[in-house]
Design an enzyme around this catalytic site. Structure first.
Site, PDB file in Angstrom:
ATOM      1  N   SER A  90       0.864  -1.346   0.037  1.00  0.00           N
ATOM      2  CA  SER A  90       0.035  -0.019  -0.039  1.00  0.00           C
ATOM      3  C   SER A  90       0.889   1.264  -0.065  1.00  0.00           C
ATOM      4  CB  SER A  90      -0.897  -0.001   1.107  1.00  0.00           C
ATOM      5  OG  SER A  90      -0.189   0.148   2.364  1.00  0.00           O
ATOM      6  N   TYR A  91       0.296   2.484  -0.016  1.00  0.00           N
ATOM      7  CA  TYR A  91       0.998   3.505  -0.226  1.00  0.00           C
ATOM      8  C   TYR A  91       1.825   3.705   1.191  1.00  0.00           C
ATOM      9  CZ  TYR A  91       1.772   8.665  -1.189  1.00  0.00           C
ATOM     10  OH  TYR A  91       2.269   9.834  -1.456  1.00  0.00           O
TER      11      TYR A  91
END
Length: 428
Positions: free
Chosen positions: A226-227
């Site tokens: 994820s980011y």
């Protein structure tokens, strides 16, 4: 038009920059803004993209305006203070390039922290200190007892304690005052944010912050993580923990552990804060062994293990604390032996790099001596005689004739190097 910018204020501001460039090109009549939507996502794997697409919202004008206001304030403050300090310092230092001395609301305070730390390291002088080191041989095991007084910067005072024991009549003994055994939980780690990721990579993998963030961003762009730029340390209610775990079931490194975890039930991560923009850093899809190489593989492995550990059971330890006293020294004669054994590994079974999990900076001096080890049996009232002989090193060593149980007392000298640790900051 569907806008897929970062889910934070900066991303919202970019949304309206895009609209300013593109809305006049949209075909059709009526309100064009009615046909503009905003997607909220934090990973670019198929499930997150579809989830975002099926829950489209509207861009937030007020968040965008707040960014415009901050940018304007930053510019005005920067221009004013840059002009002030450039004029102030010009001609004051011969070796200073003072053509332009810029000021930034972020860069200047950060530079101040770096300079302050640099000056502390440059001016720090290690100071020696002394402590009493008590060793007790019990059932063939030498146990080191920590001096409860901590440390002394007066060598003569510590020498006097040794002399008091040596000259005592009757002979000094070390007596067990109490033995306390209790079970303790070691809490599972909170979810991973950017700062925690960089610390973990540095301490556990030896990868510097700049390289670690580069690896995390490459893994994000490849759909594995994820980011990676997030301040959140709590999973949002909408985060599907079970589905993320199921993606890892086929892995031969932790698949069986995940299977047992799903069967017994996951544990909601303790503590943390959900900042609302991006969730904590988690794996987004499974990477088979050998699919990733080098530091990318190591960072992915660390993030995945940390995620699994954050929803696992706590670890359980059995801790034993033995209090020992030498009566002749009064309150300066108190010592402690600590040991612990693992009862239930919990999350430690999956989190290989457990050394980065505890950030205990407020632990009293001496308590860090508790380590994973089995202690021999101690009973309240046990006594260990002190017998003295000379020592070329300190001249004040205490020893005894070889027997089943005995103890030694010596002076240990150390240097306080706590302010001389390496501390590097990379700035742009």
């Amino acid at each position: 038009m569907v806008l897929w910018m970062d889910c934070d204020r900066e991303g919202e501001n970019i949304n309206f920059e895009v609209l300013e460039c593109c809305m006049h090109l949209m075909a059709g009549s009526g309100s064009k803004f009615d046909r503009v939507y905003r997607a909220h996502f934090s990973a670019i794997n198929p499930s997150d993209i579809m989830k975002a697409y099926n829950a489209l919202g509207k861009p937030d004008k007020f968040q965008s305006l707040s960014v415009d206001a901050r940018q304007e304030l930053d510019l005005k403050v920067g221009v004013a203070f840059s002009r002030f300090q450039t004029r102030y310092f010009q001609g004051r230092y011969g070796d200073l390039d003072s053509a332009v001395l810029s000021y930034g609301p972020c860069q200047t305070p950060t530079l101040g922290f770096c300079v302050q730390r640099h000056l502390e390291m440059e001016t720090f002088k290690p100071e020696p200190y002394w402590l009493l080191d008590l060793g007790i041989m019990n059932s063939g095991t030498m146990c080191r007892a920590v001096w409860d007084s901590g440390r002394s910067f007066n060598r003569n005072k510590v020498d006097s304690y040794i002399a008091t024991c040596r000259d005592a009549n009757p002979a000094s003994v070390a007596k067990v005052i109490s033995v306390i055994t209790k079970d303790k939980n070691q809490g599972r780690p909170v979810p991973l944010n950017t700062v925690a990721l960089l610390k973990a990579c540095s301490k556990a993998l030896g990868i510097g912050p700049h390289s670690a963030l580069q690896m995390a961003e490459r893994l994000y762009l490849s759909g594995y993580l994820s980011y990676p730029r997030t301040e959140s340390t709590r999973y949002p209610k909408s985060f599907d923990i079970a589905s993320t775990l199921q993606d890892q079931l086929q892995d031969n490194r932790w698949g069986s552990y995940v299977r047992d975890l799903l069967r017994d039930g996951v544990n909601v991560a303790k503590g943390g804060v959900d900042m609302g923009d991006h969730p904590p850093i988690t794996p987004c899809r499974h990477a088979r062994a050998g699919e990733l190489t080098g530091d990318m593989a190591r960072v992915y492995d660390l993030v995945t293990r940390h995620f699994i550990a954050s929803v696992s059971r706590d670890a359980k330890w059995r801790s034993t604390t033995v209090k020992i006293s030498i009566e002749e020294l009064g309150e300066k004669g108190d010592f402690t032996i600590r040991g612990k054994t693992l009862i239930s590994p919990g999350f430690l079974a999956i989190m290989l790099h457990k050394q980065y999990g505890d950030e205990r900076e407020d632990v009293p001096f001496g308590e860090e001596e508790e380590e994973e080890k089995d202690l021999p049996e101690f009973k309240e009232g046990d006594m260990y005689g002190l017998f003295f002989s000379g020592s070329k090193k300190s001249g004040n060593k205490v020893s005894v004739a070889p027997a089943g149980t005995f103890c030694t007392l010596d002076i240990k000298e150390k240097n306080d190097n706590s302010s001389n640790l390496p501390h590097r900051v990379r700035t742009h």
